[in-house]
Design a protein around this motif. Structure first.
Motif, PDB file in Angstrom:
ATOM      1  N   ALA A 238      -8.301  56.113  32.122  1.00  0.00           N
ATOM      2  CA  ALA A 238      -6.948  56.660  32.191  1.00  0.00           C
ATOM      3  C   ALA A 238      -6.912  57.843  33.150  1.00  0.00           C
ATOM      4  O   ALA A 238      -7.871  58.611  33.237  1.00  0.00           O
ATOM      5  CB  ALA A 238      -6.494  57.120  30.807  1.00  0.00           C
ATOM      6  N   ALA A 239      -5.816  57.984  33.861  1.00  0.00           N
ATOM      7  CA  ALA A 239      -5.631  59.133  34.740  1.00  0.00           C
ATOM      8  C   ALA A 239      -5.320  60.360  33.881  1.00  0.00           C
ATOM      9  O   ALA A 239      -4.452  60.307  33.012  1.00  0.00           O
ATOM     10  CB  ALA A 239      -4.499  58.876  35.712  1.00  0.00           C
ATOM     11  N   VAL A 240      -6.056  61.431  34.102  1.00  0.00           N
ATOM     12  CA  VAL A 240      -5.763  62.704  33.441  1.00  0.00           C
ATOM     13  C   VAL A 240      -4.693  63.425  34.260  1.00  0.00           C
ATOM     14  O   VAL A 240      -3.712  63.914  33.729  1.00  0.00           O
ATOM     15  CB  VAL A 240      -7.037  63.567  33.330  1.00  0.00           C
ATOM     16  N   ASP A 241      -4.918  63.475  35.554  1.00  0.00           N
ATOM     17  CA  ASP A 241      -3.963  64.010  36.518  1.00  0.00           C
ATOM     18  C   ASP A 241      -4.344  63.434  37.875  1.00  0.00           C
ATOM     19  O   ASP A 241      -5.145  62.497  37.942  1.00  0.00           O
ATOM     20  CB  ASP A 241      -3.950  65.549  36.509  1.00  0.00           C
TER      21      ASP A 241
ATOM     22  N   GLU B 299     -15.554  54.700  25.703  1.00  0.00           N
ATOM     23  CA  GLU B 299     -15.837  53.415  25.061  1.00  0.00           C
ATOM     24  C   GLU B 299     -14.827  53.235  23.947  1.00  0.00           C
ATOM     25  O   GLU B 299     -14.578  54.153  23.171  1.00  0.00           O
ATOM     26  CB  GLU B 299     -17.249  53.403  24.466  1.00  0.00           C
ATOM     27  N   SER B 300     -14.249  52.038  23.856  1.00  0.00           N
ATOM     28  CA  SER B 300     -13.210  51.823  22.849  1.00  0.00           C
ATOM     29  C   SER B 300     -13.740  51.943  21.428  1.00  0.00           C
ATOM     30  O   SER B 300     -12.996  52.324  20.529  1.00  0.00           O
ATOM     31  CB  SER B 300     -12.537  50.469  23.051  1.00  0.00           C
ATOM     32  N   ASP B 301     -15.029  51.657  21.212  1.00  0.00           N
ATOM     33  CA  ASP B 301     -15.569  51.765  19.851  1.00  0.00           C
ATOM     34  C   ASP B 301     -16.029  53.180  19.512  1.00  0.00           C
ATOM     35  O   ASP B 301     -16.389  53.457  18.382  1.00  0.00           O
ATOM     36  CB  ASP B 301     -16.694  50.753  19.624  1.00  0.00           C
ATOM     37  N   ARG B 302     -16.016  54.100  20.482  1.00  0.00           N
ATOM     38  CA  ARG B 302     -16.381  55.505  20.247  1.00  0.00           C
ATOM     39  C   ARG B 302     -15.405  56.398  21.017  1.00  0.00           C
ATOM     40  O   ARG B 302     -15.797  57.088  21.954  1.00  0.00           O
ATOM     41  CB  ARG B 302     -17.802  55.761  20.679  1.00  0.00           C
ATOM     42  N   PRO B 303     -14.125  56.391  20.653  1.00  0.00           N
ATOM     43  CA  PRO B 303     -13.105  57.087  21.449  1.00  0.00           C
ATOM     44  C   PRO B 303     -13.268  58.602  21.536  1.00  0.00           C
ATOM     45  O   PRO B 303     -12.715  59.215  22.438  1.00  0.00           O
ATOM     46  CB  PRO B 303     -11.799  56.696  20.780  1.00  0.00           C
ATOM     47  N   ALA B 304     -14.002  59.211  20.630  1.00  0.00           N
ATOM     48  CA  ALA B 304     -14.189  60.664  20.691  1.00  0.00           C
ATOM     49  C   ALA B 304     -15.124  61.066  21.826  1.00  0.00           C
ATOM     50  O   ALA B 304     -15.117  62.220  22.259  1.00  0.00           O
ATOM     51  CB  ALA B 304     -14.724  61.187  19.360  1.00  0.00           C
ATOM     52  N   ASN B 305     -15.934  60.127  22.306  1.00  0.00           N
ATOM     53  CA  ASN B 305     -16.861  60.405  23.404  1.00  0.00           C
ATOM     54  C   ASN B 305     -16.231  59.943  24.707  1.00  0.00           C
ATOM     55  O   ASN B 305     -15.864  58.786  24.841  1.00  0.00           O
ATOM     56  CB  ASN B 305     -18.182  59.664  23.193  1.00  0.00           C
ATOM     57  N   PHE B 306     -16.096  60.853  25.657  1.00  0.00           N
ATOM     58  CA  PHE B 306     -15.480  60.478  26.920  1.00  0.00           C
ATOM     59  C   PHE B 306     -16.107  61.247  28.075  1.00  0.00           C
ATOM     60  O   PHE B 306     -16.799  62.233  27.881  1.00  0.00           O
ATOM     61  CB  PHE B 306     -13.962  60.706  26.883  1.00  0.00           C
ATOM     62  N   LEU B 307     -15.834  60.768  29.270  1.00  0.00           N
ATOM     63  CA  LEU B 307     -16.340  61.346  30.508  1.00  0.00           C
ATOM     64  C   LEU B 307     -15.157  61.560  31.430  1.00  0.00           C
ATOM     65  O   LEU B 307     -14.288  60.699  31.530  1.00  0.00           O
ATOM     66  CB  LEU B 307     -17.336  60.371  31.155  1.00  0.00           C
ATOM     67  N   VAL B 308     -15.105  62.705  32.084  1.00  0.00           N
ATOM     68  CA  VAL B 308     -14.049  62.985  33.049  1.00  0.00           C
ATOM     69  C   VAL B 308     -14.694  63.131  34.418  1.00  0.00           C
ATOM     70  O   VAL B 308     -15.719  63.800  34.563  1.00  0.00           O
ATOM     71  CB  VAL B 308     -13.278  64.272  32.675  1.00  0.00           C
ATOM     72  N   ALA B 309     -14.111  62.483  35.414  1.00  0.00           N
ATOM     73  CA  ALA B 309     -14.647  62.523  36.779  1.00  0.00           C
ATOM     74  C   ALA B 309     -13.498  62.454  37.774  1.00  0.00           C
ATOM     75  O   ALA B 309     -12.373  62.099  37.424  1.00  0.00           O
ATOM     76  CB  ALA B 309     -15.586  61.337  37.003  1.00  0.00           C
TER      77      ALA B 309
ATOM     78  N   SER C 280     -12.787  59.820  43.295  1.00  0.00           N
ATOM     79  CA  SER C 280     -13.767  59.498  44.334  1.00  0.00           C
ATOM     80  C   SER C 280     -15.173  59.340  43.749  1.00  0.00           C
ATOM     81  O   SER C 280     -15.929  58.458  44.165  1.00  0.00           O
ATOM     82  CB  SER C 280     -13.760  60.546  45.449  1.00  0.00           C
ATOM     83  N   ALA C 281     -15.533  60.167  42.766  1.00  0.00           N
ATOM     84  CA  ALA C 281     -16.848  60.035  42.130  1.00  0.00           C
ATOM     85  C   ALA C 281     -16.937  58.723  41.346  1.00  0.00           C
ATOM     86  O   ALA C 281     -17.957  58.027  41.394  1.00  0.00           O
ATOM     87  CB  ALA C 281     -17.120  61.219  41.206  1.00  0.00           C
ATOM     88  N   LEU C 282     -15.880  58.376  40.638  1.00  0.00           N
ATOM     89  CA  LEU C 282     -15.863  57.114  39.899  1.00  0.00           C
ATOM     90  C   LEU C 282     -15.944  55.940  40.869  1.00  0.00           C
ATOM     91  O   LEU C 282     -16.665  54.970  40.633  1.00  0.00           O
ATOM     92  CB  LEU C 282     -14.617  57.008  39.030  1.00  0.00           C
ATOM     93  N   GLY C 283     -15.233  56.025  41.979  1.00  0.00           N
ATOM     94  CA  GLY C 283     -15.286  54.969  42.989  1.00  0.00           C
ATOM     95  C   GLY C 283     -16.676  54.805  43.566  1.00  0.00           C
ATOM     96  O   GLY C 283     -17.160  53.682  43.747  1.00  0.00           O
ATOM     97  N   ALA C 284     -17.344  55.919  43.856  1.00  0.00           N
ATOM     98  CA  ALA C 284     -18.702  55.864  44.398  1.00  0.00           C
ATOM     99  C   ALA C 284     -19.659  55.238  43.387  1.00  0.00           C
ATOM    100  O   ALA C 284     -20.496  54.398  43.743  1.00  0.00           O
ATOM    101  CB  ALA C 284     -19.173  57.265  44.780  1.00  0.00           C
ATOM    102  N   LEU C 285     -19.539  55.614  42.121  1.00  0.00           N
ATOM    103  CA  LEU C 285     -20.379  55.037  41.081  1.00  0.00           C
ATOM    104  C   LEU C 285     -20.148  53.532  40.968  1.00  0.00           C
ATOM    105  O   LEU C 285     -21.091  52.739  40.911  1.00  0.00           O
ATOM    106  CB  LEU C 285     -20.110  55.713  39.737  1.00  0.00           C
ATOM    107  N   THR C 286     -18.889  53.128  40.964  1.00  0.00           N
ATOM    108  CA  THR C 286     -18.548  51.706  40.867  1.00  0.00           C
ATOM    109  C   THR C 286     -19.128  50.913  42.035  1.00  0.00           C
ATOM    110  O   THR C 286     -19.701  49.839  41.846  1.00  0.00           O
ATOM    111  CB  THR C 286     -17.022  51.530  40.796  1.00  0.00           C
TER     112      THR C 286
ATOM    113  N   VAL D 115      -9.965  61.375  36.311  1.00  0.00           N
ATOM    114  CA  VAL D 115      -9.803  60.196  35.467  1.00  0.00           C
ATOM    115  C   VAL D 115     -10.753  60.351  34.284  1.00  0.00           C
ATOM    116  O   VAL D 115     -11.784  60.993  34.385  1.00  0.00           O
ATOM    117  CB  VAL D 115     -10.101  58.872  36.219  1.00  0.00           C
ATOM    118  N   ALA D 116     -10.366  59.788  33.161  1.00  0.00           N
ATOM    119  CA  ALA D 116     -11.193  59.852  31.963  1.00  0.00           C
ATOM    120  C   ALA D 116     -11.646  58.441  31.601  1.00  0.00           C
ATOM    121  O   ALA D 116     -10.895  57.479  31.755  1.00  0.00           O
ATOM    122  CB  ALA D 116     -10.412  60.462  30.806  1.00  0.00           C
ATOM    123  N   LEU D 117     -12.882  58.316  31.139  1.00  0.00           N
ATOM    124  CA  LEU D 117     -13.446  57.047  30.689  1.00  0.00           C
ATOM    125  C   LEU D 117     -13.946  57.223  29.269  1.00  0.00           C
ATOM    126  O   LEU D 117     -14.488  58.273  28.936  1.00  0.00           O
ATOM    127  CB  LEU D 117     -14.646  56.643  31.552  1.00  0.00           C
TER     128      LEU D 117
END
Length: 70
Positions: free
Chosen positions: A17-20, A28-38, A41-47, A24-26
Motif C-alpha cells: 500500500a502507498a503510505v504517501d 504479510e496478510s497472516d501477520r499484519p502487525a509486522n510491516f516494512l516501509v520503503a 525506488s528501493a522496492l522496485g530495485a529489490l523486485t 510504500v508499506a508491505l
C-alpha cells in the motif's frame, strides 16, 4: 493491493500500500502487525533483483523467529 496468488481466504500473500508519494508499506496478510516501509525506488530495485535471480531467496518453509524485538 493483494497478490493474485493469494489463497481463497486471503491469508497467503504480501500486501502493498502507498503510505504517501515517497513511501510504500508491505506486510504479510497472516501477520499484519509486522510491516516494512520503503521508497518506491528501493522496492522496485529489490523486485528487479529478485526477478532476475540475482538474490538468494529463502526456503518456502515457514520459519517462526525465536523472539520479536522492537
Amino acid at each position: 493491493m493483494k497478490s493474485s496468488f493469494s489463497d481463497a481466504g486471503g491469508n497467503n500473500c504480501v500486501e502493498v500500500a502507498a503510505v504517501d508519494s515517497e513511501q510504500v508499506a508491505l506486510r504479510e496478510s497472516d501477520r499484519p502487525a509486522n510491516f516494512l516501509v520503503a521508497s518506491p525506488s528501493a522496492l522496485g530495485a529489490l523486485t528487479r533483483e529478485l526477478k532476475a535471480g540475482r538474490l538468494a531467496t529463502p526456503s518456502r518453509q515457514h520459519h517462526e523467529p525465536d523472539s520479536l524485538t522492537p
